[in-house]
Scaffold this motif. Structure first.
Motif, short mmCIF file in Angstrom:
data_model
loop_
_atom_site.label_atom_id
_atom_site.label_comp_id
_atom_site.label_asym_id
_atom_site.label_seq_id
_atom_site.Cartn_x
_atom_site.Cartn_y
_atom_site.Cartn_z
N LEU A 186 0.83 -1.20 0.00
CA LEU A 186 0.00 0.00 0.00
C LEU A 186 0.87 1.26 0.00
CD1 LEU A 186 -2.96 1.11 0.32
CD2 LEU A 186 -2.44 1.26 2.77
N PRO A 187 0.69 2.16 -0.97
CA PRO A 187 1.41 3.44 -0.97
C PRO A 187 0.70 4.43 -0.05
CG PRO A 187 0.05 3.30 -2.94
CD PRO A 187 -0.13 1.99 -2.19
N PHE A 188 0.77 4.17 1.23
CA PHE A 188 -0.05 4.88 2.21
C PHE A 188 0.14 6.40 2.16
CE2 PHE A 188 -0.42 6.76 6.47
CZ PHE A 188 -1.76 6.51 6.73
N THR A 189 1.38 6.86 2.24
CA THR A 189 1.63 8.30 2.26
C THR A 189 1.13 8.97 0.99
OG1 THR A 189 3.57 7.98 3.66
CG2 THR A 189 3.41 10.07 2.47
N GLU A 190 1.35 8.33 -0.12
CA GLU A 190 0.90 8.85 -1.42
C GLU A 190 -0.62 9.02 -1.45
OE1 GLU A 190 0.84 6.88 -5.85
OE2 GLU A 190 2.72 6.76 -4.71
N ILE A 191 -1.32 8.02 -0.96
CA ILE A 191 -2.78 8.05 -0.96
C ILE A 191 -3.31 9.10 0.01
CG2 ILE A 191 -4.87 6.75 -0.36
CD1 ILE A 191 -3.47 4.25 -1.41
N ILE A 192 -2.82 9.10 1.24
CA ILE A 192 -3.32 10.03 2.25
C ILE A 192 -3.04 11.48 1.85
CG2 ILE A 192 -3.07 10.80 4.63
CD1 ILE A 192 -4.72 8.24 4.23
N THR A 193 -1.89 11.73 1.26
CA THR A 193 -1.57 13.09 0.79
C THR A 193 -2.60 13.56 -0.22
OG1 THR A 193 0.80 12.79 1.19
CG2 THR A 193 0.15 14.53 -0.35
N GLU A 194 -2.94 12.69 -1.17
CA GLU A 194 -3.92 13.04 -2.19
C GLU A 194 -5.31 13.21 -1.59
OE1 GLU A 194 -4.93 13.63 -6.38
OE2 GLU A 194 -3.03 13.54 -5.30
N LEU A 195 -5.70 12.33 -0.68
CA LEU A 195 -7.01 12.44 -0.05
C LEU A 195 -7.14 13.72 0.77
CD1 LEU A 195 -7.75 8.78 1.15
CD2 LEU A 195 -8.40 9.89 -0.98
N ARG A 196 -6.10 14.09 1.47
CA ARG A 196 -6.13 15.34 2.26
C ARG A 196 -6.32 16.54 1.36
NH1 ARG A 196 -1.16 13.82 6.02
NH2 ARG A 196 -2.24 12.99 7.85
N GLN A 197 -5.63 16.55 0.24
CA GLN A 197 -5.71 17.69 -0.67
C GLN A 197 -7.10 17.83 -1.27
OE1 GLN A 197 -2.56 16.93 -3.47
NE2 GLN A 197 -0.97 17.74 -2.14
N ARG A 198 -7.74 16.70 -1.55
CA ARG A 198 -9.03 16.73 -2.23
C ARG A 198 -10.23 16.70 -1.28
NH1 ARG A 198 -9.17 14.98 -7.92
NH2 ARG A 198 -7.04 14.72 -8.68
N TYR A 199 -10.13 15.90 -0.21
CA TYR A 199 -11.29 15.68 0.66
C TYR A 199 -10.92 15.87 2.13
CZ TYR A 199 -11.68 12.70 -3.50
OH TYR A 199 -11.63 12.20 -4.77
N GLY A 200 -10.20 16.89 2.46
CA GLY A 200 -9.77 17.10 3.83
C GLY A 200 -10.84 16.88 4.88
N PRO A 201 -12.02 17.49 4.73
CA PRO A 201 -13.06 17.32 5.74
C PRO A 201 -13.49 15.86 5.94
CG PRO A 201 -13.56 19.18 4.33
CD PRO A 201 -12.40 18.46 3.71
N LEU A 202 -13.48 15.08 4.87
CA LEU A 202 -13.89 13.68 4.99
C LEU A 202 -12.92 12.90 5.86
CD1 LEU A 202 -16.13 11.75 3.93
CD2 LEU A 202 -14.50 11.04 2.18
N LEU A 203 -11.65 13.28 5.81
CA LEU A 203 -10.65 12.61 6.63
C LEU A 203 -10.74 13.03 8.09
CD1 LEU A 203 -7.39 12.67 4.50
CD2 LEU A 203 -8.46 10.66 5.46
N GLN A 204 -11.16 14.26 8.32
CA GLN A 204 -11.08 14.81 9.67
C GLN A 204 -12.29 14.48 10.54
OE1 GLN A 204 -10.62 18.94 8.78
NE2 GLN A 204 -8.65 18.64 7.76
N THR A 205 -13.46 14.30 9.92
CA THR A 205 -14.67 14.09 10.71
C THR A 205 -15.41 12.86 10.23
OG1 THR A 205 -14.93 16.40 10.13
CG2 THR A 205 -16.28 15.60 11.87
N HIS A 206 -16.10 12.21 11.13
CA HIS A 206 -16.85 11.00 10.79
C HIS A 206 -18.29 11.15 11.28
CE1 HIS A 206 -12.97 9.32 9.86
NE2 HIS A 206 -12.57 9.65 11.04
N PRO A 207 -19.21 11.61 10.42
CA PRO A 207 -20.61 11.78 10.85
C PRO A 207 -21.25 10.45 11.18
CG PRO A 207 -20.42 12.03 8.48
CD PRO A 207 -19.02 11.93 9.01
#
Length: 222
Positions: free
Chosen positions: A193-214
């Motif tokens: 798994l290219p973890f850092t690569e994926i998380i970096t991209e997800l943060r840039q595009r969907y930051g709020p989705l990573l930070q909160t869990h409704p």
């Protein structure tokens, strides 16, 4: 580097940081899934079905804790999104003696709910949708175990079935003929798994989705 056209070589059966298939949790999950079968096609089918249906698909489970992406963690989780589920399928396949690797693609979800679209900043494009590639009968086949069958029934989409010999990818249309998932770009395969690569991209595009869990559980994101 192992020849990518074959499943031979230790790299596609190796245990890695995230594909830690020698862990007891993954071993137990795999044994329960494959039963007494020695046939690689049957094993591939059973492992796929177990990952697809035993772990509920949840796009709101996205986070940036690397421990939550290891196969040993996912094997005992109740919910996960496509990337951890692909990690578990790849690791379980290796545990079953089937060479396997991770694959990723960017996709558009035409049936995305308004709630999830809002959470993702108004986009319906999902980067790094995770799937697995298994080497069965001398060829690589792709399989995505993301959406469990019960969830598919709720949304009028047939579950993705994997026969162990042909690609099993996201459906282009639902049962009523409405456009569903559209593949935009394939990012290729990875040994781990290219973890850092994926998380970096997800943060840039969907930051709020990573930070909160409704608490509301939406569906069909990745």
């Amino acid at each position: 580097m192992t020849d990518s056209s074959t499943g031979h070589g230790p790299s596609f059966l190796a245990t890695t940081e995230f594909l830690d298939w020698r862990h007891d949790n993954v071993q137990h999950f795999t044994r329960a899934a494959i039963g007494d079968s020695d046939d690689p096609v049957t094993r591939a089918q059973r492992v796929f079905a177990a990952v697809r249906d035993r772990i509920w698909y949840d796009p709101y489970s996205v986070d940036d804790d690397p421990g939550h992406y290891r196969a040993s963690y996912v094997a005992t989780a109740e919910r996960a999104y496509c990337v951890p589920k692909a990690v578990l399928l790849t690791a379980a396949a290796r545990a079953a003696g089937i060479p396997a690797r991770l694959g990723f693609a960017d996709v558009r979800n035409h049936l995305q709910t308004d709630t999830l679209r809002a959470r993702m900043g108004g986009t319906d494009v999902f980067v790094y949708h995770g799937y697995s590639e298994l080497f069965v009968n001398d060829r690589w086949v792709k399989a995505t175990p993301a959406f469990n069958a019960e969830l598919c029934a709720r949304f009028g989409v047939p579950p993705i079935d994997f026969d162990g010999e042909h690609d099993a990818l996201l459906h282009a249309f639902d049962s009523k003929g409405h456009q569903h998932m559209e593949y935009l770009h394939d990012r290729g395969w990875y040994h781990d798994l290219p973890f850092t690569e994926i998380i970096t991209e997800l943060r840039q595009r969907y930051g709020p989705l990573l930070q909160t869990h409704p608490t509301e559980r939406d569906a069909f994101a990745k």
